[in-house]
Design a protein around this motif. Structure first.
Motif, PDB file in Angstrom:
ATOM      1  N   GLU A 145      84.120  46.494  75.753  1.00  0.00           N
ATOM      2  CA  GLU A 145      84.458  47.257  77.004  1.00  0.00           C
ATOM      3  C   GLU A 145      85.948  47.682  76.764  1.00  0.00           C
ATOM      4  OE1 GLU A 145      82.271  48.356  78.757  1.00  0.00           O
ATOM      5  OE2 GLU A 145      80.428  47.052  78.357  1.00  0.00           O
ATOM      6  N   ALA A 147      85.979  45.696  87.795  1.00  0.00           N
ATOM      7  CA  ALA A 147      84.515  45.473  87.141  1.00  0.00           C
ATOM      8  C   ALA A 147      83.580  46.090  88.256  1.00  0.00           C
ATOM      9  CB  ALA A 147      84.019  44.254  87.241  1.00  0.00           C
ATOM     10  N   ILE A 156      89.429  46.228  81.637  1.00  0.00           N
ATOM     11  CA  ILE A 156      88.496  46.038  82.982  1.00  0.00           C
ATOM     12  C   ILE A 156      88.753  44.698  83.383  1.00  0.00           C
ATOM     13  CG2 ILE A 156      86.112  46.360  83.481  1.00  0.00           C
ATOM     14  CD1 ILE A 156      85.556  48.065  81.364  1.00  0.00           C
ATOM     15  N   TYR A 177      79.774  49.740  83.259  1.00  0.00           N
ATOM     16  CA  TYR A 177      80.029  49.239  81.664  1.00  0.00           C
ATOM     17  C   TYR A 177      79.416  50.248  80.692  1.00  0.00           C
ATOM     18  CZ  TYR A 177      81.124  44.671  84.084  1.00  0.00           C
ATOM     19  OH  TYR A 177      81.884  43.752  84.946  1.00  0.00           O
ATOM     20  N   TRP A 217      83.211  42.158  81.744  1.00  0.00           N
ATOM     21  CA  TRP A 217      84.677  42.742  81.944  1.00  0.00           C
ATOM     22  C   TRP A 217      85.336  41.724  81.182  1.00  0.00           C
ATOM     23  CZ3 TRP A 217      88.594  39.466  83.868  1.00  0.00           C
ATOM     24  CH2 TRP A 217      87.721  38.214  84.697  1.00  0.00           C
TER      25      TRP A 217
END
Length: 875
Positions: A35, A52, A47, A57, A30
């Motif tokens: 991401e 998370a 995130i 993911y 995260w």
């Protein structure tokens, strides 16, 4: 050869994939660029830690003390719940840049204790409080504190008082490539009985939700205590559990209802196990005991001062009695790890030094990570997902459309820096080469591959901005790793590796020459160059004065680069004479840089200040005026790194190189006189190439070895202590820019406020200083002595000074006469508690006055150089 050496040989030859499974799981996925699909590029908040647990993911996975295969298809890690936390402890917690007073910072206590290069044996320790984890308290107190204040850490909350915590050791031992034994030992360090849920997790990285490959693997409960794991690429595997537990299954899928308030069908989402345990939502897990994520829930009651052990086995073998030989295999793997390190430690005999060295190398090996980032897919978005913001195609990393990474890479720190950095990686390869030269060579080669290196020849810096510029140390590291392996192999070097990487380095060198020499005068303007806030200005940004900076360090790095490539070419010329011409090319380039450092272009202006006897950056204004920025910093010491010593035999073995060299030196005696007394051979008929002749080197060392300036009890500071009482101030149009010595954290917000070269001690440049001094000694010998420390009246050879500097750096981690380690400063728990004091943290950098650890607490990456320094002291 030890059994571990045999495994390494089998792995390197492709006979057995002993490294198929390893500690390749990130500690934080995260808050990473990969991401981040936000419109404003705010990766930290797109995130968060809170999100998370509920979001699948896209590019990787994270966990505590985990392992995975080398494509991160199947992951295993630990999670815990003390029945008081609001969530299960499934991943490490830390603060983002916006939350912490000194930038991002993990707020957990964990230690890498052991690992072999093939990960046939690994051990890690995680400390989990028995009281509710103070998430909000850590955020609020650190946010309240300013940059001048110390960080507020987990131990400061009082949560470890009365030893009310669990020491959780996780160990792995390999019976075979896909036969991994897992032992979890939990100690209650308090005096009272305490409850704990231990939750070994196993799951698949989500590869099926993005619209490319619909194949979805599965796992399910076949018999009591056996989880059947099916993946088309890994084959069938089984997780055996010696002790019965409660098997909980869900899917590694995003809980869109929780995160975005979207309506969705009932499902078993990524946070299902958490919601089942903590919130009592029985519908959050699949009653059919199948899914893509599972955990075995062990609800334990552990008496004060007691411990309990759980045993699991992840294997591709169908076993009737999977735990019959468990203890024997574990004992064997540990014994083989000891044998491997006993052979490595042959010169390091002190028990404390051995402990530090072994943990440093364990950290290097534990911080390998599967790194996946396909920039074209990231820029364009996935078929089944909403399209990314249009600005993305003109924003971060948009010019790196060729980049497609999916490899096991050495990370600086798997929580704070869970992405590779070019110059960090080069330094990582030195300690890695001590235990696994093959892996070190693979790492160096990786960045030169066409799917990493930009078509224009630039190496990717790091994922926050691949276009940033790191110091060009790749050639240095490649040559050093080649030489280290050559010594291990009794003089036989891997010239195939050396030749292949040499050709790619030629492309990168050309990029530097074409892009970073603004006026074509062999003076370089690299910009940031990894030294962050060391100077007056942010060198990566447009200057408030206009113009540009002629960099003493950028130019010196390029002089060093030239010598590195020259040395590599001479080695290759032993078997192919054509490389003599390339050696000549880099010899001449080095001389041109040396000349330019004395006279910039047609102006009689030098990077060397004769009055101060130091190298400084020079500000080149639009008016063509030149101003020397007189900051006594590491920038002015980098010229030491450009040094090479050639044995006289080379000139007899390389006739073309020798002929051209002699012609050039006679044609340009002005350049020859700059670099050394070339025609006066030193010790053993050796010849010196350096930016510093004897007198100038002595003057520079006089400053560097002065305890009122650069020399600390714990190494060389990045900024002279002179600037404590005499800050450097630059005035421009009513604005003042100040550089002042700060031994700890900086008070500037440049580079996010989490980097500081204004006084602390950094291992990578200290290592280069020590190595450079060793090479100077090869030329000058024992008759050439320098006062050490300055003003002491004590004179040592340059070699002895190098050893003394290595000892000062080692002192940071080793126990002093009172049993204290400077790295832990005044932390009584870390200094005195028997369950803390011998577990080492390898920080990003160190306090310039007291040696305490600062910055990222697990950046074993380049601080892992301590493993090599401890060896060098004994050689």
């Amino acid at each position: 050869m030890t059994p571990e050496h045999i495994r390494l040989e089998e792995s390197n030859k492709g006979l057995k994939k002993w490294k198929l499974f390893g500690p390749y799981l990130a500690e934080r996925q995260w808050g990473t660029v990969r991401e981040d699909y936000s419109a404003n590029g705010d990766a930290w908040n797109y995130i968060t830690h809170d999100k998370a647990r509920s979001k699948a993911y896209r590019w990787g996975e994270d966990g505590i003390g985990g392992i995975c295969d080398d494509r991160q298809l199947l992951c295993f890690a630990l999670a815990f719940w003390n029945k008081k936390d609001s969530i299960i402890k499934e991943r490490m917690f830390g603060l983002t840049n916006g939350e912490a007073n000194h930038g991002e910072d993990v707020k957990e206590y964990y230690y890498y204790l052991d690992s072999t290069p093939t990960h046939s044996y690994m051990k890690m320790l995680y400390k989990y409080p028995q009281q509710a984890f103070p998430y909000e308290q850590l955020v609020q107190e650190n946010r309240r504190r300013g940059k001048q204040d110390v960080e507020y850490n987990l131990v400061d909350t009082g949560i470890f008082e009365e030893n009310k915590y669990f020491d959780i050791f996780v160990e792995y031992a390999k019976a075979d490539v896909q036969d991994i034994l897992i032992q979890i030992t939990i100690h209650n360090r308090g005096t009272e009985e305490a409850l704990l849920h231990v939750l070994p997790h196993i799951w698949f990285r989500n590869t099926w939700s993005w619209g490319y490959d619909p194949y979805k693997p599965s796992m399910f409960l076949t018999n009591r205590d056996i989880i059947d794991v099916k993946h088309e690429l890994l084959g069938d595997m089984y997780l055996y559990c010696e002790t019965a537990g409660q098997e909980l299954f869900c899917e590694n899928e995003t809980n869109a209802a929780r995160l975005y308030g979207l309506p969705q069908d009932h499902g078993y989402y990524k946070d299902g196990i958490n919601d089942y345990l903590v919130q009592g939502q029985h519908g959050a897990v699949n009653p059919e005991k199948r899914g893509t994520k599972a955990a075995v829930n062990y609800e334990l009651t552990i008496r004060g001062g007691q411990s309990t052990t759980l045993k699991l086995r992840l294997t591709n073998k169908v076993l009737k009695k999977p735990f019959r030989d468990f203890d024997f295999i574990f004992a064997t793997c540990l014994k083989e790890a000891d044998d491997f390190y006993d052979k490595l430690h042959d010169k390091v005999t002190d028990a404390d030094e051995r402990n530090v060295q072994r943990q440093a190398l364990a950290g290097m090996l534990w911080t390998k990570q599967f790194y996946y980032y396909d920039v074209p897919q990231w820029l364009n978005g996935d078929p089944t997902m909403p399209p990314p913001p249009p600005d993305r195609k003109k924003g971060r990393n948009s010019t790196w459309f060729h980049l497609n990474n999916a490899d096991i890479i050495s990370m600086p720190d798997k929580w704070e820096y869970p992405w590779y950095a070019a110059w960090d990686l080069a330094f990582h390869c030195i300690p890695l080469a001590m235990v696994d030269p093959h892996f070190a060579k693979e790492q160096l080669t990786l960045l030169t591959c066409e799917w990493y290196m930009h078509p224009n020849g630039q190496f990717p810096a790091y994922e926050w901005n691949f276009s940033d510029v790191n110091p060009p140390v790749h050639a240095w590291a490649s040559w050093r790793v080649y030489r280290m392996e050559q010594r291990i192999n009794n003089g036989v070097g891997d010239t195939v590796f050396l030749e292949a990487i040499f050709h790619k380095l030629l492309l990168n060198f050309t990029w530097w020459v074409n892009r970073k020499d603004k006026d074509g005068n062999n003076i370089f303007q690299g910009g940031f160059l990894g030294l962050d806030n060391i100077g007056v200005f942010d060198r990566s940004s447009e200057l408030p004065t206009g113009g540009h900076i002629e960099q003493a360090d950028g130019t010196s790095w390029m002089a060093m680069y030239s010598l590195n490539l020259m040395r590599m070419a001479l080695e290759l010329a032993k078997t192919n004479s054509i490389y003599q011409n390339l050696a000549t090319k880099f010899f001449e380039h080095f001389l041109y840089i040396a000349g330019a450092m004395r006279n910039i272009g047609e102006l009689d202006f030098s990077l060397w200040d004769e009055e101060d006897e130091f190298f400084y950056d020079v500000l080149h204004l639009p008016s063509n005026k030149q101003i020397s920025l007189k900051v006594r910093s590491m920038v002015g010491l980098v010229p030491l790194f450009a040094v090479e010593v050639l044995d006289h035999d080379i000139f007899e073995e390389m006739p073309e190189f020798t002929t051209r060299l002699k012609w050039f030196l006679e044609y340009r005696p002005d350049l020859a006189n700059l670099i050394s007394r070339w025609l006066e051979p030193g010790k053993g008929e050796r010849h010196l190439l350096s930016l510093l002749r004897g007198h100038r080197m002595k003057r520079l060392l006089r400053r560097m070895l002065d305890e009122t300036e650069f020399l600390s009890e714990y190494g060389i500071r990045a900024l002279s202590r002179y600037h404590l009482e005499h800050p450097y101030v630059f005035n421009n149009n009513g604005s003042s820019f100040t550089v002042k010595y700060q031994p700890g954290e900086s008070d500037t917000y440049m580079f996010g406020g989490n980097s500081n070269w204004r006084g602390p001690i950094w291992f990578p440049v200290n290592y280069l200083i020590i190595e450079s001094l060793q090479r100077f000694h090869q030329y000058y010998g024992d008759d050439f002595k320098v006062e050490y420390p300055t003003h002491s009246g004590n004179y040592l050879t340059i070699h002895d000074i190098a050893v003394e500097l290595a000892k000062r750096l080692s002192r940071i981690f080793l126990k002093d006469a009172t049993g204290k380690r400077p790295v832990f400063a005044n932390d009584p728990k870390a200094q005195n508690d028997p369950h803390f004091r011998d577990n080492i943290l390898f920080y990003e950098y160190f306090h310039g006055d007291n040696g305490s650890g600062l910055g990222a607490s697990h950046q074993t990456g380049w601080t892992g150089l301590i493993a090599r320094l401890l060896q060098m002291i004994k050689e």
